[in-house]
Design a protein around this motif. Structure first.
Motif, mmCIF file in Angstrom:
data_model
loop_
_atom_site.group_PDB
_atom_site.id
_atom_site.type_symbol
_atom_site.label_atom_id
_atom_site.label_comp_id
_atom_site.label_asym_id
_atom_site.label_seq_id
_atom_site.Cartn_x
_atom_site.Cartn_y
_atom_site.Cartn_z
ATOM 1 N N PHE A 1 0.832 -1.201 0.000
ATOM 2 C CA PHE A 1 0.000 0.000 0.000
ATOM 3 C C PHE A 1 0.873 1.261 0.000
ATOM 4 N N ASN B 1 1.148 3.589 -2.077
ATOM 5 C CA ASN B 1 0.495 4.828 -2.523
ATOM 6 C C ASN B 1 -0.543 5.318 -1.524
ATOM 7 N N THR B 2 -0.828 4.496 -0.537
ATOM 8 C CA THR B 2 -1.940 4.826 0.342
ATOM 9 C C THR B 2 -1.484 4.907 1.795
ATOM 10 N N GLN C 1 -7.730 4.793 -0.459
ATOM 11 C CA GLN C 1 -7.907 3.355 -0.671
ATOM 12 C C GLN C 1 -9.242 2.827 -0.131
ATOM 13 N N LYS D 1 -11.735 3.770 -2.621
ATOM 14 C CA LYS D 1 -11.650 2.961 -3.842
ATOM 15 C C LYS D 1 -12.260 1.576 -3.621
ATOM 16 N N LEU D 2 -11.933 0.975 -2.481
ATOM 17 C CA LEU D 2 -12.460 -0.370 -2.214
ATOM 18 C C LEU D 2 -13.975 -0.323 -2.039
ATOM 19 N N ARG E 1 -8.045 -3.824 -14.362
ATOM 20 C CA ARG E 1 -7.167 -2.769 -13.839
ATOM 21 C C ARG E 1 -6.770 -3.081 -12.389
ATOM 22 N N ILE E 2 -7.752 -3.470 -11.587
ATOM 23 C CA ILE E 2 -7.462 -3.766 -10.174
ATOM 24 C C ILE E 2 -6.532 -4.980 -10.083
ATOM 25 N N ARG F 1 -3.034 -4.027 -10.655
ATOM 26 C CA ARG F 1 -2.486 -3.354 -9.462
ATOM 27 C C ARG F 1 -2.136 -4.397 -8.392
ATOM 28 N N HIS F 2 -3.010 -5.395 -8.237
ATOM 29 C CA HIS F 2 -2.727 -6.453 -7.259
ATOM 30 C C HIS F 2 -1.444 -7.211 -7.623
ATOM 31 N N TYR G 1 -6.772 -13.620 0.180
ATOM 32 C CA TYR G 1 -8.186 -13.254 -0.002
ATOM 33 C C TYR G 1 -9.105 -13.646 1.158
ATOM 34 N N ILE H 1 -9.150 -11.063 4.070
ATOM 35 C CA ILE H 1 -9.817 -9.811 3.690
ATOM 36 C C ILE H 1 -11.341 -10.021 3.705
HETATM 37 C C1 HEM Z 1 -12.413 -9.041 -3.715
HETATM 38 C C2 HEM Z 1 -11.466 -8.456 -3.007
HETATM 39 C C3 HEM Z 1 -10.769 -7.184 -3.379
HETATM 40 C C4 HEM Z 1 -11.242 -6.056 -3.999
HETATM 41 C C5 HEM Z 1 -12.655 -5.782 -4.504
HETATM 42 C C6 HEM Z 1 -10.123 -5.127 -4.093
HETATM 43 C C7 HEM Z 1 -10.198 -3.854 -4.657
HETATM 44 C C8 HEM Z 1 -9.123 -3.012 -4.870
HETATM 45 C C9 HEM Z 1 -9.175 -1.730 -5.547
HETATM 46 C C10 HEM Z 1 -10.442 -1.062 -6.101
HETATM 47 C C11 HEM Z 1 -7.914 -1.220 -5.574
HETATM 48 C C12 HEM Z 1 -7.461 0.133 -6.169
HETATM 49 C C13 HEM Z 1 -6.892 -0.086 -7.569
HETATM 50 C C14 HEM Z 1 -6.432 1.213 -8.230
HETATM 51 O O1 HEM Z 1 -5.806 2.067 -7.560
HETATM 52 O O2 HEM Z 1 -6.699 1.369 -9.412
HETATM 53 C C15 HEM Z 1 -7.052 -2.196 -4.923
HETATM 54 C C16 HEM Z 1 -5.691 -2.035 -4.730
HETATM 55 C C17 HEM Z 1 -4.962 -2.807 -3.856
HETATM 56 N N1 HEM Z 1 -5.402 -3.926 -3.194
HETATM 57 FE FE1 HEM Z 1 -7.180 -4.841 -3.405
HETATM 58 N N2 HEM Z 1 -9.012 -5.678 -3.525
HETATM 59 C C18 HEM Z 1 -9.361 -6.938 -3.070
HETATM 60 C C19 HEM Z 1 -8.518 -7.830 -2.428
HETATM 61 C C20 HEM Z 1 -7.275 -7.519 -1.958
HETATM 62 C C21 HEM Z 1 -6.486 -8.386 -1.110
HETATM 63 C C22 HEM Z 1 -6.852 -9.789 -0.635
HETATM 64 C C23 HEM Z 1 -5.345 -7.711 -0.820
HETATM 65 C C24 HEM Z 1 -4.232 -8.205 0.094
HETATM 66 C C25 HEM Z 1 -3.835 -7.552 1.153
HETATM 67 C C26 HEM Z 1 -5.402 -6.428 -1.535
HETATM 68 C C27 HEM Z 1 -4.419 -5.467 -1.548
HETATM 69 C C28 HEM Z 1 -4.378 -4.378 -2.396
HETATM 70 C C29 HEM Z 1 -3.205 -3.509 -2.578
HETATM 71 C C30 HEM Z 1 -1.854 -3.670 -1.879
HETATM 72 C C31 HEM Z 1 -3.582 -2.522 -3.483
HETATM 73 C C32 HEM Z 1 -2.708 -1.349 -3.996
HETATM 74 C C33 HEM Z 1 -2.876 -0.151 -3.083
HETATM 75 C C34 HEM Z 1 -2.026 1.041 -3.529
HETATM 76 O O3 HEM Z 1 -2.026 1.360 -4.737
HETATM 77 O O4 HEM Z 1 -1.407 1.670 -2.654
HETATM 78 N N3 HEM Z 1 -6.591 -6.353 -2.192
HETATM 79 N N4 HEM Z 1 -7.808 -3.267 -4.522
#
Ligand code: HEM
Length: 161
Positions: free
Chosen positions: A43, A45-46, A56, A59-60, A83-84, A87-88, A98, A101
């Motif tokens: 994270f 950026n966040t 963040q 966004k989520l 896109r997401i 990023r993952h 998963y 979370i």
């Molecule tokens: C169904 C489950 C999940 C959804 C709907 C989701 C959704 C999102 C969204 C919308 C973003 C922002 C993307 C962007 O900036 O364009 C993101 C980034 C991210 N997600 Fe998830 N996510 C999920 C699961 C997870 C899990 C399990 C992890 C593990 C810890 C995770 C970690 C991250 C990280 C590290 C970022 C990047 C943050 C940054 O840019 O600083 N996500 N996710």
């Protein structure tokens, strides 16, 4: 695919998610990081730059809301999912992350929505979250495989392996 009943319940929760979604996702990250501080990695950026997590949680919550309203026509979310997922992959998220979370998202729904988070609502969201996480896991697997393939080709060119 999720059941018709789950689709109906999840869609019915969309208005309350619009109102309380960000409160729920903030709580979700709080619960997650309390148990797994290492999940903050990635994270950059966040949380690494803004003490409150920057955008963040917003966004989520927007992604969860979009899912609730499109659960019966997920093809319309393909671009966003892609896109997401990229990023993952950039932040090296793995399938085994998963479930935690998901668990914390459901707990956060209970904490924030209280009486509105009935057993039926929580059961529907548990099924819906699992379906969404499978979509991400599959999409991310394909991206990791493409990266591995490209790396193998680059290494072969340099005769490194
Ligand atoms: C169904 C489950 C999940 C959804 C709907 C989701 C959704 C999102 C969204 C919308 C973003 C922002 C993307 C962007 O900036 O364009 C993101 C980034 C991210 N997600 Fe998830 N996510 C999920 C699961 C997870 C899990 C399990 C992890 C593990 C810890 C995770 C970690 C991250 C990280 C590290 C970022 C990047 C943050 C940054 O840019 O600083 N996500 N996710």
């Amino acid at each position: 695919m999720v059941s018709q009943k789950t689709i109906e319940i999840v869609k019915a929760t969309a208005p309350i998610l619009k109102e309380k979604g960000e409160e729920i996702t903030r709580r979700m990250y709080q619960l997650t990081f309390a148990e797994r501080p290492d999940y903050k990695r990635g994270f950059e950026n966040t949380w690494m730059q803004h003490l409150d997590g920057g955008g963040q949680a917003h966004k989520l919550s927007a992604a969860v809301y979009a899912y609730a309203t499109h659960i019966d026509r997920l093809d319309e979310l393909a671009t966003a999912v892609n896109r997401i997922a990229h990023r993952h992959v950039e932040t090296r998220i793995l399938p085994e992350q998963y479930p935690l979370i998901g668990e914390k998202l459901l707990q956060a729904m209970k904490d924030v929505l209280q009486d509105a988070a009935t057993d039926e609502v929580i059961a529907a969201w548990a099924e819906a979250y699992e379906a969404l996480s499978n979509i991400f896991i599959q999409t991310e697997k394909a991206i990791y495989e493409q990266e591995d393939q490209a790396l193998t080709e680059r290494l072969a060119k340099t005769n490194a392996v």
